[in-house]
Scaffold this motif. Structure first.
Motif, PDB file in Angstrom:
ATOM      1  N   ALA A  27     -38.405 -19.168   4.705  1.00 33.97           N
ATOM      2  CA  ALA A  27     -37.128 -19.887   4.747  1.00 33.97           C
ATOM      3  C   ALA A  27     -36.925 -20.603   6.082  1.00 33.97           C
ATOM      4  O   ALA A  27     -36.403 -21.725   6.137  1.00 33.97           O
ATOM      5  CB  ALA A  27     -35.976 -18.912   4.492  1.00 33.97           C
ATOM      6  N   GLU A  28     -37.341 -19.966   7.136  1.00 33.11           N
ATOM      7  CA  GLU A  28     -37.151 -20.581   8.456  1.00 33.11           C
ATOM      8  C   GLU A  28     -37.902 -21.887   8.551  1.00 33.11           C
ATOM      9  O   GLU A  28     -37.407 -22.900   9.044  1.00 33.11           O
ATOM     10  CB  GLU A  28     -37.664 -19.636   9.561  1.00 33.11           C
ATOM     11  N   THR A  29     -39.120 -21.828   8.072  1.00 31.67           N
ATOM     12  CA  THR A  29     -39.931 -23.046   8.108  1.00 31.67           C
ATOM     13  C   THR A  29     -39.274 -24.136   7.278  1.00 31.67           C
ATOM     14  O   THR A  29     -39.262 -25.307   7.655  1.00 31.67           O
ATOM     15  CB  THR A  29     -41.338 -22.756   7.544  1.00 31.67           C
ATOM     16  N   ALA A  30     -38.763 -23.717   6.148  1.00 27.81           N
ATOM     17  CA  ALA A  30     -38.117 -24.690   5.276  1.00 27.81           C
ATOM     18  C   ALA A  30     -36.938 -25.347   5.984  1.00 27.81           C
ATOM     19  O   ALA A  30     -36.761 -26.569   5.932  1.00 27.81           O
ATOM     20  CB  ALA A  30     -37.651 -24.004   3.987  1.00 27.81           C
ATOM     21  N   LEU A  31     -36.154 -24.546   6.651  1.00 30.50           N
ATOM     22  CA  LEU A  31     -34.995 -25.106   7.361  1.00 30.50           C
ATOM     23  C   LEU A  31     -35.446 -26.072   8.448  1.00 30.50           C
ATOM     24  O   LEU A  31     -34.844 -27.130   8.647  1.00 30.50           O
ATOM     25  CB  LEU A  31     -34.183 -23.979   7.994  1.00 30.50           C
ATOM     26  N   LEU A  32     -36.476 -25.696   9.120  1.00 33.17           N
ATOM     27  CA  LEU A  32     -36.982 -26.574  10.173  1.00 33.17           C
ATOM     28  C   LEU A  32     -37.391 -27.911   9.589  1.00 33.17           C
ATOM     29  O   LEU A  32     -37.064 -28.979  10.109  1.00 33.17           O
ATOM     30  CB  LEU A  32     -38.211 -25.932  10.839  1.00 33.17           C
TER      31      LEU A  32
END
Lengths: 679, 154
Positions: free
Chosen positions: A67-72
């Motif tokens: 999810a973090e990568t996606a947000l980035l």
């Protein structure tokens, strides 16, 4: 038009992944092929299968297992995706949290999926704003139609925009093309959204591109608004003519017309602040004195509450000032418009209470409706703030007018307001305090309020009873993208630009703005509105952590202070107002204020309530709506006893809706008795 | 064995797997996703499933082996396994996971241990079957034939 739009889109789109066909028409024909999907799932098997399925549907897929990568990825490339599909259970971040973030920051449609088909989980998806929920195993048939969410969202946004009354030619044109066929609307939608997403900074960008279709919109960012206010102050409010302001501001690309319309709104805002006196200077004096220039901070947040309180007289000017100061965290000496804030707040509070009261009962549904009302109201909002409000409102509107309803319940006058404010808070709690800052507020709103997210809503935090939940957020976020609200366009409801429309978007917002906290106490903290322009900056920083905007339940807890307010008037009105505010506030900056204000006003005659709570919002609405007749009607009653004159304001507002009288609104703000401002 | 024969064997074998509940319609979806651009799609996905599942099963074993079992964690793992097995179409594994989750909710150590055994058992069974099936497919392709589409009438 399509082709021009398409071209504009393509040229401006940050990601070329989108309509691959260089030609808009071609892209339109191929739609939904090329839809840019981001899929997030920590399960590699599922991820691979989904990717393959989506590619088979001819979508442009990006997969991500965290999810973090996606947000980035989303943050880096705001316009790079059309829709997101996310798993619910992920190790690094809960899917719903991601959903909220996306809704707030990027306002994209999000589809949740899970092997879990329990009712409450699906319900969670709904309340958090997901536009769909898929049960695993996902079949390709289910994925074939996900493009509908993208189109729907865009359509709603456009619709909001249009409803907001800001009838720009461009909008009309777009609308027409929109009606042409779905593909073109999809195109437009993407174009529009890309345009919308072009926030911060590029004020004149769209102008160039859209000159053929729509009037270019100048986004009155916080900085720009600050420059504007500085220029106005330097010239003296009486001597501030657009030409000179323009020269002083020295912003390339800004036209005299932009400044003129912004000035108009600003004047309205100020007038509202001053209430009876209608003299800014007077206002300043009067306002300032009681509070000691704490307006700034207060305005936003507390704006609603404080104002309401102040208005009602319950809140001693002192406290109001204090609140403001606290809220903003800065010394109130706002250089800009110290006073207006106060007044505005009051105004808003009046309005808010009204709104709330009207709703009284949690009428979430109402909120929605109301919001729409508000949006529809052409908000010529002078006061930028209104715009902010409007935005918030808009967003809120879409979201759930519920806020309004909630508001009433909670004794908090602000519930609605607050909630509305909250969204605003996001961007800038312009509503309340922002009134004065209106110009400023709006700008902050323009910015992706979402980013600030909650900060803006801070105010709401305080009191907002939380009813305003997420939905409100969404709007806010959206508004950010909408930030293009042309402040200049009085008629347009800048708010419209808020992606308020996307109700779905809203849901995703579910910013957890926990407005519920009692607003009163927190007013300061959250600061939704930072009345001063400076405040905005601060505001933005404050994240209204607490807002649980979930259903726009902005319920300011103003109730504590301003019980008075609520009682009075039209709950429905207040509700609307609140909503309007919120949206405006959040999006504050630009247009929303106007839009909202319009809405707000119409909402209720209750504007009179402008009790602290909604006062801001109301004010905003009032302000926004240059033509808002509100002024006379409700505002007059800032006093707690009879804050809400009744429905005249509402009717007035409603009437005004259609009248986007741009420059000539007679600011009838007299009605608003800013006198509630803590004196 | 000539291609035609191999193909018939494959079809029969696949049908058996479906009828015995090892695989369900979702597996067919996977097969349909495979095309000349992605001729190894099914193999890749299934391999991924195997790797992932084995990791999960190890984690599950470890988690249940603790003095203080963290059922939330266990449940999370099982949920994941349920998701991936259902995406592949490994029906019996999925069903075993569902039962497993129920016992996790009850926080019943003995029952969950038994469930783990059951899941593992089902997993190895389906792994075996899928490997056989995929091998058959490879042989057909190697012999120049094409993989027949199974029409299960779903």
């Amino acid at each position: 038009m399509n082709s021009s739009i398409g071209k504009a889109y393509v040229s401006t789109a940050s990601s070329s992944a989108g309509w691959k066909a260089g030609d808009a028409a071609a892209a339109a024909d191929q739609f939904p092929a090329g839809l840019r999907v981001l899929v997030v799932d920590d399960d590699p098997t599922c991820l691979m299968i989904l990717e393959k399925m989506l590619r088979t549907c001819l979508y442009d897929v990006t997969k991500c297992n965290r999810a973090e990568t996606a947000l980035l990825m989303l943050r880096e490339n705001k316009n790079g995706f059309d829709i997101v599909i996310s798993d619910v259970h992920m190790p690094d971040m809960d899917g719903f949290k991601l959903l909220e973030h996306i809704g707030l920051e990027m306002d994209l449609p999000v589809i949740m999926m899970s092997a879990d088909d329990g009712k409450h989980v699906v319900m969670k998806g709904v309340t958090h704003g997901a536009c769909d929920y898929l049960i695993k195993p996902v079949r390709i048939e289910a994925l074939k139609n996900i493009w509908q969410h993208v189109v729907r969202k865009r359509k709603n946004e456009w619709k909001d925009f249009e409803q907001s009354g800001s009838v720009e030619e461009g909008d009309r044109q777009l609308k027409q093309s929109d009606d042409a066929d779905y593909s073109s609307s999809a195109n437009e939608g993407s174009w529009k959204s890309s345009k919308r997403r072009k926030d911060d900074g590029d004020e004149t960008d769209e102008r160039d591109d859209t000159s053929t279709l729509k009037k270019p919109r100048v986004v009155w960012s916080v900085e720009l608004h600050q420059q504007f206010v500085a220029a106005v102050n330097q010239l003296g409010i009486d001597n501030a003519v657009p030409k000179k302001i323009l020269e002083l501001m020295n912003v390339p690309g800004l036209t005299r017309e932009n400044v003129a319309s912004h000035l108009q709104k600003y004047r309205l805002y100020l007038r509202r602040l001053s209430g009876v006196s209608q003299h800014q200077s007077n206002l300043n004096n009067s306002l300032m004195s009681p509070q000691g220039a704490t307006f700034g901070p207060l305005s936003s947040l507390n704006g609603l509450d404080l104002q309401t309180l102040a208005a009602t007289g319950q809140l001693p000017a002192q406290s109001l000032a204090t609140l403001q100061a606290v809220g903003l965290g800065r010394p109130t000496g706002k250089s800009g418009i110290p006073m207006p804030l106060v007044d505005q707040r009051n105004i808003f509070s009046f309005e808010n209470p009204k709104l709330r009261i009207g709703e009284g009962q949690q009428q979430h549904v109402n909120n929605n409706k109301q919001m729409n009302l508000l949006q529809g109201i052409p908000t010529t909002m002078e006061p930028k703030q209104l715009a902010g409000l409007h935005h918030t409102m808009q967003s809120m509107g879409n979201m759930n007018m519920q806020v309004a309803s909630h508001g009433s319940q909670n004794s908090q006058n602000n519930p609605l307001l607050m909630q509305i404010v909250q969204p605003q808070a996001r961007g800038q709690m312009i509503n309340d305090s922002s009134l004065s800052h209106a110009p400023r507020l709006l700008s902050p709103m323009g910015q992706p309020i979402l980013a600030n997210g909650i900060a803006a809503n801070v105010s709401t935090k305080n009191g907002i009873q939380e009813n305003i939940r997420a939905p409100s957020y969404n709007p806010v976020l959206q508004t950010s993208s909408m930030s293009n609200f042309p402040m200049n366009h009085t008629s347009e409801l800048p708010g419209n630009s808020f992606p308020l429309g996307s109700t779905s978007g809203i849901s995703s917002l579910t910013p957890k703005v926990a407005f519920q906290e009692d607003v009163n106490s927190d007013i300061k903290g959250s600061m939704g509105f930072m009345p001063g322009y400076d405040i905005f900056n601060d505001l933005n920083q404050h994240k209204p952590q607490n807002w649980e905007l979930q259903n726009i339940g902005m319920t300011f807890d103003v109730s504590q202070h301003s019980n008075i307010l609520q009682g009075n008037h039209n709950d429905s009105q207040s509700v609307l107002v609140q909503q309007g505010f919120s949206s405006s506030q959040v999006n504050g900056q630009n247009r929303s204020a106007s839009v909202i204000s319009k809405a707000m006003f119409s909402v209720g005659d209750g504007t009179g309530h402008v009790n602290a709570q909604n006062g801001n919002q109301h004010l905003n609405t009032l302000l926004v709506d240059g033509t808002v007749r509100v002024k006379s009607e409700t505002v007059a009653d800032a006093t707690p006893t009879n804050l809400y004159p009744g429905d005249d304001l509402m009717s007035a507002l409603l009437k005004q809706q259609d009248v986007i009288a741009p420059a000539e609104h007679e600011f009838h703000f007299d009605g608003y008795s800013l006198h509630n401002i803590p004196e | 064995m000539e291609v035609g024969q191999m193909q018939r064997r494959l079809v029969d074998y696949t049908k058996t797997l479906f009828m015995e509940g090892f695989l369900d319609a979702q597996f067919l979806q996977l097969q349909q996703l495979q095309d000349e651009n992605n001729p190894d799609f099914v193999v890749e996905v299934v391999s991924l499933f195997f790797d992932d599942s084995e990791k999960l099963l190890n984690n599950l074993s470890m988690a249940l082996d603790q003095p203080n079992v963290d059922f939330k964690k266990v449940d999370a793992h099982v949920h994941q396994l349920k998701g991936s097995s259902s995406s592949i179409g490994a029906q019996r594994v999925k069903n075993a996971c569902i039962a497993f989750r129920n016992f996790c909710e009850e926080q019943n150590i003995d029952a969950t241990l038994r469930c783990l055994q059951q899941v593992k058992h089902e997993y190895y069974l389906v792994k075996n079957k899928l490997e056989t099936l995929l091998r058959l497919e490879q042989q057909i392709v190697a012999a120049g034939g094409s993989i027949p589409m199974i029409d299960m009438g779903f």
